[in-house]
Design a protein around this motif. Structure first.
Motif, PDB file in Angstrom:
ATOM      1  N   MET A   1      -1.818 -19.217  17.531  1.00 18.97           N
ATOM      2  CA  MET A   1      -0.644 -18.357  18.377  1.00 18.97           C
ATOM      3  C   MET A   1       0.646 -18.163  17.522  1.00 18.97           C
ATOM      4  O   MET A   1       0.855 -17.186  17.371  1.00 18.97           O
ATOM      5  N   VAL A   2       0.946 -19.307  16.915  1.00 18.74           N
ATOM      6  CA  VAL A   2       2.236 -19.410  16.378  1.00 18.74           C
ATOM      7  C   VAL A   2       2.023 -18.639  14.593  1.00 18.74           C
ATOM      8  O   VAL A   2       2.569 -17.735  14.420  1.00 18.74           O
ATOM      9  N   LEU A   3       0.832 -18.767  14.474  1.00 15.27           N
ATOM     10  CA  LEU A   3       0.360 -18.249  13.063  1.00 15.27           C
ATOM     11  C   LEU A   3       0.136 -16.757  13.268  1.00 15.27           C
ATOM     12  O   LEU A   3       0.378 -16.103  12.356  1.00 15.27           O
ATOM     13  N   ASP A   4      -0.170 -16.223  14.354  1.00 10.17           N
ATOM     14  CA  ASP A   4      -0.335 -14.890  14.585  1.00 10.17           C
ATOM     15  C   ASP A   4       1.046 -14.101  14.690  1.00 10.17           C
ATOM     16  O   ASP A   4       1.101 -13.085  14.041  1.00 10.17           O
ATOM     17  N   PHE A   5       1.852 -14.803  15.510  1.00  7.60           N
ATOM     18  CA  PHE A   5       3.181 -14.287  15.206  1.00  7.60           C
ATOM     19  C   PHE A   5       3.924 -14.346  13.887  1.00  7.60           C
ATOM     20  O   PHE A   5       4.582 -13.340  13.552  1.00  7.60           O
ATOM     21  N   THR A   6       3.749 -15.151  13.499  1.00  2.00           N
ATOM     22  CA  THR A   6       4.172 -15.550  11.779  1.00  2.00           C
ATOM     23  C   THR A   6       3.536 -14.689  10.919  1.00  2.00           C
ATOM     24  O   THR A   6       4.191 -13.983  10.178  1.00  2.00           O
ATOM     25  N   GLN A   7       2.143 -14.300  11.003  1.00  2.00           N
ATOM     26  CA  GLN A   7       1.413 -13.667  10.157  1.00  2.00           C
ATOM     27  C   GLN A   7       2.004 -12.187  10.336  1.00  2.00           C
ATOM     28  O   GLN A   7       1.986 -11.412   9.104  1.00  2.00           O
ATOM     29  N   SER A   8       2.006 -11.721  11.431  1.00  2.00           N
ATOM     30  CA  SER A   8       2.182 -10.259  11.590  1.00  2.00           C
ATOM     31  C   SER A   8       3.584 -10.075  11.068  1.00  2.00           C
ATOM     32  O   SER A   8       3.954  -8.879  10.532  1.00  2.00           O
ATOM     33  N   SER A   9       4.564 -10.911  11.337  1.00  2.00           N
ATOM     34  CA  SER A   9       5.809 -10.648  10.761  1.00  2.00           C
ATOM     35  C   SER A   9       5.948 -10.776   9.209  1.00  2.00           C
ATOM     36  O   SER A   9       6.677  -9.972   8.422  1.00  2.00           O
ATOM     37  N   ALA A  10       5.313 -11.553   8.812  1.00  2.00           N
ATOM     38  CA  ALA A  10       5.105 -11.921   7.194  1.00  2.00           C
ATOM     39  C   ALA A  10       4.501 -10.650   6.635  1.00  2.00           C
ATOM     40  O   ALA A  10       4.737 -10.308   5.254  1.00  2.00           O
ATOM     41  N   ASP A  11       3.739 -10.054   7.212  1.00  2.00           N
ATOM     42  CA  ASP A  11       2.879  -8.730   6.665  1.00  2.00           C
ATOM     43  C   ASP A  11       4.011  -7.789   6.438  1.00  2.00           C
ATOM     44  O   ASP A  11       4.111  -6.985   5.392  1.00  2.00           O
ATOM     45  N   ILE A  12       4.916  -7.529   7.455  1.00  2.00           N
ATOM     46  CA  ILE A  12       6.236  -6.630   7.183  1.00  2.00           C
ATOM     47  C   ILE A  12       6.781  -7.012   6.279  1.00  2.00           C
ATOM     48  O   ILE A  12       7.310  -6.065   5.424  1.00  2.00           O
ATOM     49  N   LEU A  13       7.329  -8.186   6.013  1.00  2.32           N
ATOM     50  CA  LEU A  13       8.271  -8.474   5.214  1.00  2.32           C
ATOM     51  C   LEU A  13       7.809  -8.407   3.947  1.00  2.32           C
ATOM     52  O   LEU A  13       8.338  -8.148   2.899  1.00  2.32           O
ATOM     53  N   GLU A  14       6.552  -8.857   3.688  1.00  2.00           N
ATOM     54  CA  GLU A  14       6.146  -8.841   2.298  1.00  2.00           C
ATOM     55  C   GLU A  14       5.737  -7.274   1.661  1.00  2.00           C
ATOM     56  O   GLU A  14       6.279  -7.132   0.537  1.00  2.00           O
ATOM     57  N   LYS A  15       5.557  -6.332   2.487  1.00  2.00           N
ATOM     58  CA  LYS A  15       5.284  -4.925   2.056  1.00  2.00           C
ATOM     59  C   LYS A  15       6.631  -4.615   1.738  1.00  2.00           C
ATOM     60  O   LYS A  15       6.906  -3.818   0.814  1.00  2.00           O
ATOM     61  N   GLU A  16       7.897  -4.827   2.651  1.00  2.00           N
ATOM     62  CA  GLU A  16       8.979  -4.449   2.069  1.00  2.00           C
ATOM     63  C   GLU A  16       9.603  -4.974   0.738  1.00  2.00           C
ATOM     64  O   GLU A  16      10.025  -4.370  -0.133  1.00  2.00           O
ATOM     65  N   LEU A  17       9.211  -6.503   0.437  1.00  2.00           N
ATOM     66  CA  LEU A  17       9.553  -6.967  -0.705  1.00  2.00           C
ATOM     67  C   LEU A  17       8.746  -6.435  -2.051  1.00  2.00           C
ATOM     68  O   LEU A  17       9.141  -6.143  -2.986  1.00  2.00           O
ATOM     69  N   LEU A  18       7.557  -6.132  -1.806  1.00  2.00           N
ATOM     70  CA  LEU A  18       6.683  -5.350  -2.765  1.00  2.00           C
ATOM     71  C   LEU A  18       7.179  -3.954  -3.175  1.00  2.00           C
ATOM     72  O   LEU A  18       7.196  -3.692  -4.211  1.00  2.00           O
ATOM     73  N   LYS A  19       7.526  -3.362  -1.865  1.00  2.00           N
ATOM     74  CA  LYS A  19       8.135  -2.083  -2.197  1.00  2.00           C
ATOM     75  C   LYS A  19       9.554  -2.188  -2.857  1.00  2.00           C
ATOM     76  O   LYS A  19       9.672  -1.445  -4.032  1.00  2.00           O
ATOM     77  N   GLN A  20      10.209  -2.940  -2.454  1.00  2.00           N
ATOM     78  CA  GLN A  20      11.678  -3.075  -3.198  1.00  2.00           C
ATOM     79  C   GLN A  20      11.177  -3.376  -4.921  1.00  2.00           C
ATOM     80  O   GLN A  20      11.987  -2.971  -5.647  1.00  2.00           O
ATOM     81  N   ASN A  21      10.247  -4.329  -5.038  1.00  2.00           N
ATOM     82  CA  ASN A  21       9.884  -4.685  -6.588  1.00  2.00           C
ATOM     83  C   ASN A  21       9.538  -3.530  -7.279  1.00  2.00           C
ATOM     84  O   ASN A  21       9.947  -3.200  -8.487  1.00  2.00           O
ATOM     85  N   GLU A  22       8.682  -2.590  -6.738  1.00  2.00           N
ATOM     86  CA  GLU A  22       8.279  -1.292  -7.341  1.00  2.00           C
ATOM     87  C   GLU A  22       9.348  -0.616  -7.527  1.00  2.00           C
ATOM     88  O   GLU A  22       9.553   0.035  -8.679  1.00  2.00           O
TER      89      GLU A  22
END
Length: 531
Positions: free
Chosen positions: A28-49
């Motif tokens: 359950m904790v990983l579910d909350f963490t993973q969905s938020s991590a996906d959003i943040l990682e996409k943003e960081l990758l976008k900023q990197n590009e």
């Protein structure tokens, strides 16, 4: 984002389990963490590009080098996220303890260190019959994000022993606690610079005093030994304000949101506490202190839900009177004359009754996809760890209800534990060095004003009024702790609101809190480099 094998295993569950919405706590904790991590990682990758781009005037080999750099940074970002999420170190230890009757019994104890991005790791130690490694890992992960949310420089940890504390004498519990401390110390899971436990379910300052004393006995040359645990009695290096800290933090976090026009407008509430009704699920330490502060601000408690009975009074329940009754009646609220018993069989669950605020301060997974549709409260304050499942949370947000999440809202305890840890490392209590100077200075100011008036022909005595006399000596340790906690909760809450706006998350404050925490932990790993 590619999930690590650890996370894939934790998130996997049979269709039958998912249908009942009863996920494993760690999943359950990983579910909350993973969905938020996906959003943040996409943003960081976008900023990197966006940072790299392409310059048509560059030579072809320069462009290729830049592209390789982008690809490498993307791999680094993904690698950091894969490393951030699972627990780093765990221990399961079985140890033998002598009982009062001369027999010996074997106990199972667990400690999980979720993240080492900051040291020491920090988290409570609970005694309960159903404690297992899954629960300890989940709570350790929550502690990482909780500390990061409130800028407390610890990694997350948690411990537990599988036992029913009511079944053992005080002397047996002391031997159990000391034996567990020996195991943690032997394996490098205890120490002021390494891993610092604290009270949790069915443990308190008594157990912390035993553990600290055992660590000092095993490490007699460690000058900072008292800092190996927090939540200790004052005589053993504890800090004033620790007992009410978690409930006080629940109040400060709820106060920030209930006075925010934007969030109140989204859920259809007016701002402020006055005239609001609330139901408190759980009337232990966190529930009692949360309810006390809610009522002090003008809200009316109409219901209390406990493990052995529920109370209801539409005209309001006197929180202090109920606490006195509970203390005089063996810890039970049943039979309190200031409210009627709530009949769940005929009236439904009390937490589903009409109210403005629901304090969810009892245990994990009490609101799921099975009952989330029935919750009528506009604000849900998570004083407990993990009281709402991911699917339950989605339903509440879709129904325009504000869930103030556990990783932010109940961080008051670890925040004040941080203050206690600092006090132990500094070897001096807060306010001690300035107490007398501040009083002398304030009285000198009053004297100076009186002299100036006399010089002008006005013989008027200048004395401190009752309010000034109470604080003329300056801030006490409790004052400093309360002030530090209030500031911490306000700053963290505003940062979460800012993150929610940045990612256009609306009422999904939980995801905003996780993103805020994940970003801070990511930055530590990213800037520290890889070794």
């Amino acid at each position: 984002m590619s999930l690590s094998n650890t996370i894939k295993r934790a998130l996997s569950a049979s269709p039958k389990v998912l249908a009942a919405d009863n996920p494993k706590f760690y999943a359950m904790v990983l579910d909350f963490t993973q969905s938020s991590a996906d959003i943040l990682e996409k943003e960081l990758l976008k900023q990197n590009e966006l940072k790299i781009g392409h310059d048509l005037q560059m030579r072809e080999d320069q462009i290729k080098a830049m592209e390789r750099s982008v690809e490498q940074k993307q791999k680094t970002i993904e690698g950091i996220f894969d490393f951030m999420l699972p627990c780093k170190s765990i221990i399961e230890t079985n140890f033998r303890v002598r009982m009062d009757d001369g027999s010996h019994k074997v106990f199972s104890g667990y400690r999980a260190q979720h993240s080492h991005h900051r040291l020491p790791t920090k988290g409570g130690m609970r005694y309960a019959p159903d404690v297992d490694m899954d629960e300890v890992k989940a709570l350790a992960a929550l502690m990482t994000w909780k500390c990061a949310a409130c800028d407390v420089p610890f990694g997350g940890g948690k411990a537990g022993i599988t036992l029913d504390s009511k079944a053992y004498s005080v002397s047996e519990l002391e031997r159990i606690t000391r034996a567990f401390a020996q195991q943690l110390n032997k394996h490098g899971f205890l120490g002021p610079a390494v891993d610092v436990p604290a009270p949790d379910m069915y443990t308190g300052e008594r157990e912390m005093a035993w553990m600290a004393n055992e660590y000092q006995r095993l490490n007699p040359t460690d000058l900072n030994a008292p800092a190996c645990v927090t939540g200790k009695p004052i005589s053993q290096g504890g800090v004033h304000g620790r007992v009410s800290a978690t409930g006080r933090g629940v109040f400060h976090g709820t106060d920030l949101f209930i006075n925010n026009e934007k969030y109140c407008e989204m859920i259809g509430l007016t701002t402020g506490w006055e005239g609001k009704t609330f139901i408190m699920q759980g009337f232990g330490n966190v529930g009692f202190h949360s309810a006390r502060y809610f009522a002090r601000k003008g809200a009316k408690c109409i219901g209390i839900s406990e493990y052995n009975g529920d109370l209801f009074n539409e005209n309001g329940i006197d929180i202090l009177a109920l606490e006195d009754y509970k203390l005089k009646n063996g810890g039970s609220i049943v039979g309190f004359p200031g409210a009627r018993a709530w009949d769940a069989e005929t009236e439904g669950s009390l937490i589903e009754a009409e109210c403005d605020i629901l304090g969810v301060c009892a245990k994990e997974k009490v609101i799921t996809a099975d009952n989330a549709h029935n919750i009528k409260a506009k604000i849900l304050s998570e004083g407990a760890n993990g009281p709402i499942t991911p699917r339950g949370h989605e339903i509440l947000v879709a129904n325009k209800q504000l869930v103030i999440p556990d990783l932010y809202l109940n961080a008051g305890g670890v925040t004040v534990s941080y203050f206690e840890w600092l006090k132990n490392l500094n070897h001096v209590s807060y306010g001690r060095l300035t107490w007398q100077f501040t009083e002398d200075q304030n009285r000198a100011i009053l004297g100076s004003v009186a002299e100036s008036l006399a010089a002008a022909g006005h013989n008027i005595p200048v004395i401190a009024n009752e309010e000034l006399e109470k604080s003329i000596h300056g801030a006490s340790e409790k004052d400093i702790v309360h002030s530090g906690l209030a500031f911490t909760m306000k700053r963290a809450g505003l940062k979460i609101m800012e993150t929610a706006d940045e990612f256009d998350l609306g009422l999904d404050v939980r995801t905003a809190a996780y993103i805020s925490s994940l970003r801070k932990v990511y930055e530590v790993y990213s800037q520290a480099g890889f070794n």
